[in-house]
Design a protein around this motif. Sequence first.
Motif, PDB file in Angstrom:
ATOM      1  N   PRO A 250      10.268  30.670 -32.639  1.00  0.00           N
ATOM      2  CA  PRO A 250      11.100  30.719 -31.431  1.00  0.00           C
ATOM      3  C   PRO A 250      12.469  30.096 -31.651  1.00  0.00           C
ATOM      4  CG  PRO A 250       8.868  30.015 -30.888  1.00  0.00           C
ATOM      5  CD  PRO A 250       8.957  30.047 -32.372  1.00  0.00           C
TER       6      PRO A 250
ATOM      7  N   SER B 189      14.743  32.428 -33.663  1.00  0.00           N
ATOM      8  CA  SER B 189      15.325  33.467 -32.808  1.00  0.00           C
ATOM      9  C   SER B 189      16.606  32.995 -32.157  1.00  0.00           C
ATOM     10  CB  SER B 189      14.331  33.868 -31.708  1.00  0.00           C
ATOM     11  OG  SER B 189      13.267  34.609 -32.240  1.00  0.00           O
TER      12      SER B 189
ATOM     13  N   GLY C 159       3.094  34.393 -33.871  1.00  0.00           N
ATOM     14  CA  GLY C 159       3.967  34.947 -32.850  1.00  0.00           C
ATOM     15  C   GLY C 159       3.306  36.147 -32.208  1.00  0.00           C
TER      16      GLY C 159
ATOM     17  N   SER D  95       6.779  35.512 -29.556  1.00  0.00           N
ATOM     18  CA  SER D  95       7.103  34.588 -28.467  1.00  0.00           C
ATOM     19  C   SER D  95       6.422  33.246 -28.723  1.00  0.00           C
ATOM     20  CB  SER D  95       6.705  35.209 -27.135  1.00  0.00           C
ATOM     21  OG  SER D  95       7.172  34.411 -26.073  1.00  0.00           O
ATOM     22  N   THR D  96       5.892  32.622 -27.684  1.00  0.00           N
ATOM     23  CA  THR D  96       5.326  31.289 -27.866  1.00  0.00           C
ATOM     24  C   THR D  96       4.104  31.332 -28.778  1.00  0.00           C
ATOM     25  OG1 THR D  96       6.095  30.863 -25.624  1.00  0.00           O
ATOM     26  CG2 THR D  96       4.702  29.185 -26.627  1.00  0.00           C
TER      27      THR D  96
END
Lengths: 158, 584, 282
Positions: B286, B289, B314, B316-317
């Motif tokens: 994250p 990103s 992954g 996302s979280t």
Amino acid sequence: MAYAYAMEVEASDRYAELADLMSTHHNREVSELFAKLARIEGKHRDQIAAKMGWTSPPDATVFRWQTPEGPETTDYGELHYLMQPYHALKLAEHNEQRAVDFFERFAAARVPADVQAAAREMAEEEREHVRLIGEWLARVPPPEPGWDEDMDPPAVAD
Amino acid sequence: MQHAQSPGAGQTARSVSVVLAGSGGAGVMTAGNMLLEAAAHAGYYALMTRSSGPQIRGGEAAAMLRIACEPVECMEDQFHVLAAVDWENVQRFNAEIPLGAGSLILGDPDQGEPPEVFVRSGCTRVALPLKKLAKSVPEGRPNMVLLGTLAALLGLPEDAVARAVEKTLGKRPAALAPSLAAVAAGRAAAADIPVRFPLAPPPARGTPRWLLTGNEAAGYGALKGGVRFVAAYPITPATELLEWMSPALAQVGGTLVQAEDELASINMAIGGSYGGVPSLTATSGPGLSLMVEALGLAVAAEIPIVVVDVMRVGPSTGIPTKSEQGDLNIAVHGLHGDAPHLVLAANSVADCLGTTQWAVQLAESLQTPAIVLSDQFLGQARAVVDRPAAIAAGTGRLTADAGAPGYKRYAVTENGVSPMAIPGTAGLAYTADGLEHAERGTPSSQATDHFAQLDKRRRKLTSWNYGALWADVEGDAAADGAIVTFGSCTAPVREGLARAAADGVAARLISLRLLAPLPAGQLIAALTGVRRVLVIEQNQSAQLYRYLRAECDLPGRVTSLHRPGALQFSPGEIHRHLADWSRA
Amino acid sequence: MSEIVPSSVAPAMRGPNDYKSDVKPVWCPGCGDFGVVNALAKAMAKMALEPQDVAVVSGIGCSSRIPAYMASYGFHGVHGRALAAGTGLKIARPDLTVIVTGGDGDGYSIGGNHFVHACRRNVDMTYIVMDNRVYGMTKGQPSPTTEPDWDSKLSPEGTGLREFQPLVIALTSGANFIARGFTGDPNGLADLIERAVRHPGFSFVEVLSPCVTFRPEQKEWKKRVLPDAFKPTADLTRAARRMLRDTGFDLGVLYAGERPPYAPRGPRARRAPSDLEARFAL
């Protein structure tokens, strides 16, 4: 006289900067006009130095103008990229008039007699400058309505 | 599949794996760490990983250990012993704790039955009254009793265990004596257990050994590479790397500053590097990103910077506490525009040191960002390793000398690297810019300048001689099959391949350390004569497989073995797959 | 600058022009930012700084073009992150004078988070924001300091949002020096900038800087500004109370505090990295 010198230095530098600025924006006429004014103020500056016999400039950091900048220095905010020579000369006239006012205030102030005399002399010189600019103005056409119209929208660079 | 066997009488094992589980403050992590250190003091190699529930404290926890006579960098197919202080929610770890018929479950009869999923394996179950034993000693704790029992089952000498306990509790003398007593009680209780897993004698001491995590190794590697400024924003599982570096940097004249977010940390590090100080930050998916915009700035302005990405599951979280190799795509392709830069991958706990050091050296020499892919498994595993061998020093940052007339920061040079003016140097002031620029550094919208600078920035990377560190090439050099992998997959692949070799399956093993720019020439050369290539990785979309196929013409038939994270490959799985692969 | 008429008299020391580069600004004639370049150059000249020991760090926007126009080292980074880059630079190179510049969009919108934390962190650097209450570079959208009812294409009839209060935020977040200036007074501004640079810790100078192209009505600002309306104080409460009366055009130094600037804490040494290996060795 140190004031006078500093005034001319600032004015000359500012006109030179504006000449560059106008040339970047392709306003060649006004750019050349500012360049000419820069040279004229440069001459005034050198005349003062010669008269006073200076080989190095007086310390300009010692005093402060009571106005935001020197009386003869053009305010950046008074510009427009499409401005005409008429506008530029009007600014110059305004600058010289402010210089006259500055020296007249000096002459009327409680200063030694010889300083008053020098101030009156400078005021007279600046008045001559006002007159010269006035003559120049008379030779330049006033701007027509729509002088600041640009059909293109603003561009984006970043 | 190598089944966990209880050895016959008098037999020893060269590798034994145990799990300590418990909840609610049972202290199994502490006991596990002590067991690890006891093994280290006894002269063994070892590896420990941990799993826990989402609670900050008091949650269910499991410490997994492998103790061996050779260096080990992955877990075995099965655990020999599962020992639990209690069974609260331990079944959530069942996928990570495979047991076999030869395994042993130790549990406190007062804590109820072990979950069925473990019993199903058909292993031996032995009752160990930890709570009662702990109470038999003033202020005794069950986890210390368990430590004593396990150490005895493995044949670890008492003094090694005592040394480990003293090291941890030495600062609290009040806790030390009861703990040693509890350990002794546990050791005594082991006599009643009919099954044992004695380790073979430890190897002779040769190279000095270290005990550290991958995150610590990476932090130290950064310092060795010359990093003296770190901007930090915490994120699981990278936080320990930054926390290790904070006092360490202060000891070597560097500084760490905590940033308000990843956007700040990457930009701070770039600012520090612009000032001439090798700089670094560490994060996970994250955070990476968030950082890609600034990395593009570092590419465009040609400013060295290193980002260690300790990959987690992954997208996302995802699953912050589990490992996956899912960030290859963003690491290589995540910057907008054409922004070539370096991507490297560490392939073992010890290799985190050398790879991070190399990344710093390369970033400095090439004036570009380097992303180091580590992962949660490597980053947080604690291992006894041979002291890592030193790598050659880098060429350092090419800087410009004062007063060079007509200095051009981005001059198009033959190898693409142009001398960098460091602030404070007279006569060379320039403005570093993300805007495309002319050689002098002034912004330019001209296509010719853009072409020239793009070419310069790519050429500096592709024409560099990276030497032998680009990959670890092992296995049978004459084999017509090859396995290509990276990161923490390397260890199970290596062990699986070793077992397959015993079955007559031969293959080369290439564990890539330099991923971008892909050293295609060297890779193809290492695959000369190969007719089958197997790409193994831990993600859903076979990111490495696709990347390799896009970047070069791999020889022969190319297939992929890939699986998402949260569970590491086991050597047995690899072995089985290789058997099928070799017949195909 | 190619048009400067060379003087017949030799300069005694570096003048402001020595702090300007030879790159000609492309700002619109009438832009307030010219005053800032002037003021910055004057301040640097007055302090007799070595140009190579100064770094000007910026983000994205018209005012963020300033680094290229100064003779010092420059860093033109990405939108909103100038304070972060400047912080990293100053902590890694405490010997440099770091000046961060930018506009109200770069600083208070995308950069808002870094603004608050830079004030808290109190690293010894100076932050100059040229506030024209609009996004100029992208052709005229409201910024956080734009009046709520200012009509634009992106937000017709105005945003309806209360204006961001940079001086208040700076004060409550811990900035050690807070001032407001006006580009129409370059000498006064030069004075403010000098005081800001000299003052230890994080110094914040908000500069009202009219945008002649997208907010021509701001030409009236020179009539609205109130020079020396602030009287500097080191008393946080007094400064906070003063802000309750702020017109948005009050100029001068609001606050000159005494917080010690950021410094790394804890024990420090200069050992070789290999000394750390003892931590791992068995």
